[in-house]
Structures are given as structure tokens and as C-alpha cells.
Design an enzyme around this catalytic site. Structure first.
Site, PDB file in Angstrom:
ATOM      1  N   ASP A  62       0.880  -1.173   0.000  1.00 50.12           N
ATOM      2  CA  ASP A  62       0.000   0.000   0.000  1.00 50.12           C
ATOM      3  C   ASP A  62       0.916   1.221   0.000  1.00 50.12           C
ATOM      4  O   ASP A  62       1.467   1.567   1.025  1.00 50.12           O
ATOM      5  CB  ASP A  62      -0.898  -0.031   1.243  1.00 50.12           C
ATOM      6  CG  ASP A  62      -1.654   1.256   1.473  1.00 50.12           C
ATOM      7  OD1 ASP A  62      -1.739   2.075   0.544  1.00 50.12           O
ATOM      8  OD2 ASP A  62      -2.162   1.438   2.605  1.00 50.12           O
ATOM      9  N   GLU A  77      -0.481  11.001   0.829  1.00 44.86           N
ATOM     10  CA  GLU A  77      -1.787  10.323   0.853  1.00 44.86           C
ATOM     11  C   GLU A  77      -2.043   9.742   2.233  1.00 44.86           C
ATOM     12  O   GLU A  77      -3.156   9.773   2.726  1.00 44.86           O
ATOM     13  CB  GLU A  77      -1.831   9.200  -0.203  1.00 44.86           C
ATOM     14  CG  GLU A  77      -3.230   8.616  -0.424  1.00 44.86           C
ATOM     15  CD  GLU A  77      -3.656   7.568   0.593  1.00 44.86           C
ATOM     16  OE1 GLU A  77      -4.847   7.233   0.624  1.00 44.86           O
ATOM     17  OE2 GLU A  77      -2.815   7.063   1.366  1.00 44.86           O
TER      18      GLU A  77
HETATM   19 ZN    ZN Z   1      -3.058   3.466   0.258  1.00 41.41          ZN
END
Ligand code: ZN
Length: 345
Positions: free
Chosen positions: A188, A222
């Protein structure tokens, strides 16, 4: 459409990206690597003021501009203070599971670029000494970093040049198995960044020109919520390419491309989601449609940033997110295939 995704290229880039330290707030070095990939394939690359990268693929039409956003920033830690014993207290960057950080190796990078190795440990790290060694809650208040230098007090640590605000890089422990699994921290969202680099390689090799001009945003920040809050004004729809969730109540696996219908920010655009499902179905991709209860994406950040866009969220299924993650090459391959079908359709 007939095309082959380049497995070797993608796994190679995934390894390179995963092993490159880029905690949120420290992405300017990895962005140079990404700029290099984009230029190698002849695509233009720009950098926003904040440090996001934007790669443009010219399309057959400029009537719409499709944005794809994946984030290259990761979780991490930062020096909060130096103890009188010569260890480091730390603050978390983003939301890693602190228990998974216990006993992990790390690198402390000083502001002048010196690097020292260390280990995250509980403040009750030895069973022969502390009765609560097994039970003590693993969180930053009960943990510290042991530095691999001869340091007996705060002054010794300061003499190394270490200060509050220095980044601490977690060892991602990237391993790619013969069976096609990628196990590492920070899949991720570097699994998706590798997928997008695979897309560039594919479009370049097969001379694929997308229907509409396409802008690939490689975002930073993010993990702290504002990665793609700004996007170029000509973008009319944005597909966040970010990890799919696996677990209770969800149908996604590590082999699938996940299509998220709704996350914490609400439902994604009905028509794009439908088109993604139909393309997956008609091309026999392994895919899953799921609802994520605890999840925010770069598409959500762009909407909250005031952009008038339609949004969607897809990506490879990732197991044990924000801990010791794992996905399979198949999940990335299905993601590249779905994106290619969507863009070239
Ligand atoms: Zn992510």
C-alpha cells in the site's frame, strides 16, 4: 484487446520501489526514480509544488482527461525526543499497526544525511527482566528505538547529529517468492505504483494510445489525507489506484483487482464502477466488488479539494494492510489489465 503484461518488469520495479525509503513527507528522492521511469518510456513528467509527480499520456481525444492516482508515500516514524538513556521516542507517520513494529529494524536519517541503524522495541524488551514484557501494550508511549551506536545518554545521541524531526525508515523486508507473492511493508500503495509503471511499459511497447488524454498522478502525503487534494484542472474523472482490502465481510483476494463501490467517504461514481465491473466480467478478469468500512482514498482527497470530477477506486488486493503486507503478482496483473481496458476502450 490482445496484450501481455510484463511480469518481470513489474516485479523488478515493485522490488526497487518497495526497498526505496519514502515515508510520507520524504518523497523527493523516490520521485526522481519515478521521473526516470516515465522519461525512459518517453512520457512527459511534471512535479507539483507539493512534490507530486504527473505523467501525461497523450490520447486520441482531449474531450475528457482521465486521471489515475497512486501514492508513493508510505507509513513511517519520526524522532520525537531523545531519552536520558540514549534511546529515541518516536511519533508515527500515518497509521501503521504499532504492534507489528516491535523488533523491526530501522534507519534513522539525520537532517544532514547521516544514517544510523536501530531497532524498534518495547520499553520492557526482555523477559528475564520485565514481568510485563509479553503483555505490555505496543504503542509509541511504550516503545522506543535502540540505536546501534555506543550511546549512553542524550548527549551521546545528539553528538551523532540526531534531532527531533529526523525521519526513521522502517525496514520493508521486501521478499518476492517463486510462487509470485510479494511480501513487504508498504505494498500500500507501491504495488499500485508498480502497476502503473507496468502500464507505461505496456503502452510504450504495444504503442497503445488511450482514447482520452491520461494523467498519472503519483501522489505524496496520501497517508496523511491530502495526497491528491490538488489535481490538474482539466481532469474530468479520477481513478484512485490503491490497495484492495481483504478480510471479514470482503470478497477480494490477493489475486484480484478490487473495485471499491463505497468507502468511508461514501459511494464512488455509479457509472464508472459499472463500467469497470462490466469490463472485468467480459474480459474474464479476477475481480471483486467490495465496501471498505475504514478507508479513504486519493479520489476522496480530490473531491474534498473541491474538484468537480467523477471518481472510482481500484487496486490489487493486499493482505494485512498497514502491517506486514502481502499481495500476489496476479492482483497487480489484473489491475494493469483493467486499467488498460478502461483507458483504451
Ligand atoms: Zn493506500
Amino acid at each position: 484487446m490482445n496484450f501481455t503484461v510484463n511480469k518481470e518488469f513489474i516485479l523488478d520495479k515493485a522490488k526497487e520501489l518497495l526497498e526505496f525509503h519514502s515515508p510520507t513527507g520524504f518523497c523527493f528522492e523516490i520521485m526522481e526514480l519515478i521521473e526516470g521511469y516515465a522519461k525512459d518510456f518517453g512520457y512527459s513528467f511534471e512535479r507539483t509544488n507539493k512534490g507530486n509527480g504527473i505523467i501525461t499520456i497523450e490520447g486520441k481525444s482531449d474531450e475528457r482527461v482521465i486521471g489515475l492516482a497512486a501514492h508513493v508515500d508510505t507509513l513511517g516514524a519520526m524522532v520525537r525526543s531523545i531519552t536520558s538513556d540514549g534511546t529515541l521516542k518516536f511519533t508515527l507517520l500515518g497509521g501503521p499497526i504499532p504492534a507489528t513494529m516491535d523488533s523491526e529494524y530501522c534507519i534513522i536519517r539525520t537532517r544532514d544525511g547521516r544514517k544510523y541503524t536501530g531497532t524498534f522495541l518495547s520499553t520492557s524488551p526482555a523477559v528475564h527482566v520485565y514481568s510485563d514484557a509479553r503483555e505490555k501494550k505496543r504503542d509509541p508511549d511504550n516503545m522506543e528505538v535502540r540505536i546501534d551506536e555506543v550511546v549512553k545518554n542524550k548527549e551521546d545521541v545528539e553528538a551523532l547529529g540526531i534531532r527531533p524531526g529526523d525521519f526513521i525508515f522502517l525496514d520493508p523486508k521486501t521478499t518476492i517468492t517463486e510462487s509470485g507473492f510479494i511480501k513487504s511493508r508498504f505494498i500500500d500503495d507501491k504495488g499500485s505504483v508498480a502497476a502503473l509503471m507496468g502500464l507505461l511499459e505496456l503502452f510504450n511497447r504495444e504503442k497503445i494510445v488511450p482514447k482520452y488524454k491520461t494523467k498519472i498522478i503519483i501522489s505524496t502525503y496520501e497517508e496523511v489525507g491530502h495526497g491528491s487534494a490538488y489535481i490538474p484542472k482539466d481532469i474530468t474523472e479520477l481513478i484512485a489506484v490503491d490497495m484492495g482490502c481483504i478480510g471479514e465481510d470482503l470478497s477480494c483476494t490477493e489475486y484480484d483487482v478490487s473495485i471499491c463501490a463505497k468507502d468511508s467517504g461514501g459511494p464512488y461514481d455509479y457509472n464508472i464502477v459499472t463500467e469497470l465491473v462490466n469490463l472485468s466480467e467480459s474480459n474474464k478478469l479476477d475481480y471483486a466488488v467490495d465496501i471498505y468500512p475504514f478507508y479513504g482514498s486519493d479520489a476522496g482527497a480530490a473531491l474534498r479539494g473541491g474538484n468537480d470530477i467523477r471518481t472510482a477506486l481500484i487496486g490489487p488486493g493486499v493482505h494485512a494492510s498497514h502491517g506486514m503486507e502481502r499481495t500476489h503478482y496476479k492482483g497487480i496483473e489484473n489491475t494493469v489489465k483493467l486499467l488498460t481496458l478502461y483507458l483504451a476502450n
